[in-house]
Enzyme design. Structure first.
Site, PDB file in Angstrom:
ATOM      1  N   GLU A   1      36.541  11.278  71.083  1.00 12.89           N
ATOM      2  CA  GLU A   1      35.006  11.448  71.405  1.00 12.89           C
ATOM      3  C   GLU A   1      34.914  12.688  72.267  1.00 12.89           C
ATOM      4  O   GLU A   1      34.212  13.482  72.443  1.00 12.89           O
ATOM      5  CB  GLU A   1      34.410  10.194  72.336  1.00 12.89           C
ATOM      6  CG  GLU A   1      34.279   9.048  71.414  1.00 12.89           C
ATOM      7  CD  GLU A   1      35.406   8.214  70.802  1.00 12.89           C
ATOM      8  OE1 GLU A   1      35.209   7.523  69.983  1.00 12.89           O
ATOM      9  OE2 GLU A   1      36.752   8.434  71.352  1.00 12.89           O
TER      10      GLU A   1
ATOM     11  N   HIS B   1      36.935   3.736  65.981  1.00 10.69           N
ATOM     12  CA  HIS B   1      36.336   2.644  66.474  1.00 10.69           C
ATOM     13  C   HIS B   1      35.029   2.822  67.247  1.00 10.69           C
ATOM     14  O   HIS B   1      34.988   3.984  68.177  1.00 10.69           O
ATOM     15  CB  HIS B   1      37.093   1.527  67.292  1.00 10.69           C
ATOM     16  CG  HIS B   1      38.251   1.024  66.729  1.00 10.69           C
ATOM     17  ND1 HIS B   1      39.471   1.706  66.656  1.00 10.69           N
ATOM     18  CD2 HIS B   1      38.342  -0.103  66.231  1.00 10.69           C
ATOM     19  CE1 HIS B   1      40.108   1.222  66.047  1.00 10.69           C
ATOM     20  NE2 HIS B   1      39.857  -0.068  65.651  1.00 10.69           N
TER      21      HIS B   1
ATOM     22  N   ASP C   1      25.542  28.086  66.469  1.00 12.69           N
ATOM     23  CA  ASP C   1      24.130  28.072  65.571  1.00 12.69           C
ATOM     24  C   ASP C   1      23.013  28.737  66.491  1.00 12.69           C
ATOM     25  O   ASP C   1      22.268  29.524  65.642  1.00 12.69           O
ATOM     26  CB  ASP C   1      23.915  26.652  65.304  1.00 12.69           C
ATOM     27  CG  ASP C   1      22.621  26.419  64.402  1.00 12.69           C
ATOM     28  OD1 ASP C   1      22.363  26.985  63.602  1.00 12.69           O
ATOM     29  OD2 ASP C   1      21.816  25.849  65.230  1.00 12.69           O
TER      30      ASP C   1
END
Length: 160
Positions: free
Chosen positions: A115, A79, A129
């Site tokens: 989250e 959600h 990265d």
């Protein structure tokens, strides 16, 4: 848990988003952690701010916070929530290991475990990265929920 207890499936056994309309709004908090292993030189350069792409920890911190806020766009059944707090911290062992911890808080009808997990995962991927040119062998490991509070299911704490 029985198969019938899975809440993300409708009567036709197809995916659905769980209806949280009737749930009460409560304070919900989750802490997650991930570890990234790298060679000693990579960690030393990160800590000294000597990576060519910039301040690795600052960028990873912002990436993790942004990821927490965008989780519902990445995980189909999550959600959208109003994040009231998202924080990322780092702890190193001085050698080859960097631990990333997130804390996410909301006042709402659904928890923030995803989250918090998304935040540490994206922070770790950002570190990879930014440092892959010097250390392609980095390993992201031990991503897990440390603790969650609030909601109907109450408190959860991972075993040490």
């Amino acid at each position: 848990m029985e198969k019938d207890d899975l809440t993300h499936f409708n009567d036709e056994k197809r995916a659905k988003m769980v209806d949280v309309t009737s749930k009460s709004e409560t304070k919900r908090r989750a802490i997650a952690r991930a570890t990234i292993h790298m060679n000693e030189e990579t960690l030393a350069r990160i800590l000294a701010g000597k990576i060519a792409k910039g301040d690795v920890l600052a960028v990873a911190q912002v990436a993790g916070i942004m990821a927490a806020k965008k989780t519902s766009e990445l995980i189909p059944m999550c959600h959208p929530i109003m994040t009231t707090k998202a924080d990322i911290s780092f702890e190193d062992d001085g050698k080859t290991e960097l631990t990333i911890t997130s804390e996410v808080v909301t006042v709402g009808k659904t928890g923030v475990e995803m989250e918090a997990l998304t935040a540490v995962t994206i922070a770790a991927l950002t570190i990879y990265d930014m440092c892959k040119a010097m250390d392609k062998g980095m390993r992201i490991e031990k991503t897990y929920l440390v603790e969650k509070t609030g909601g109907k299911s109450g408190t959860f704490k991972a075993e040490a």
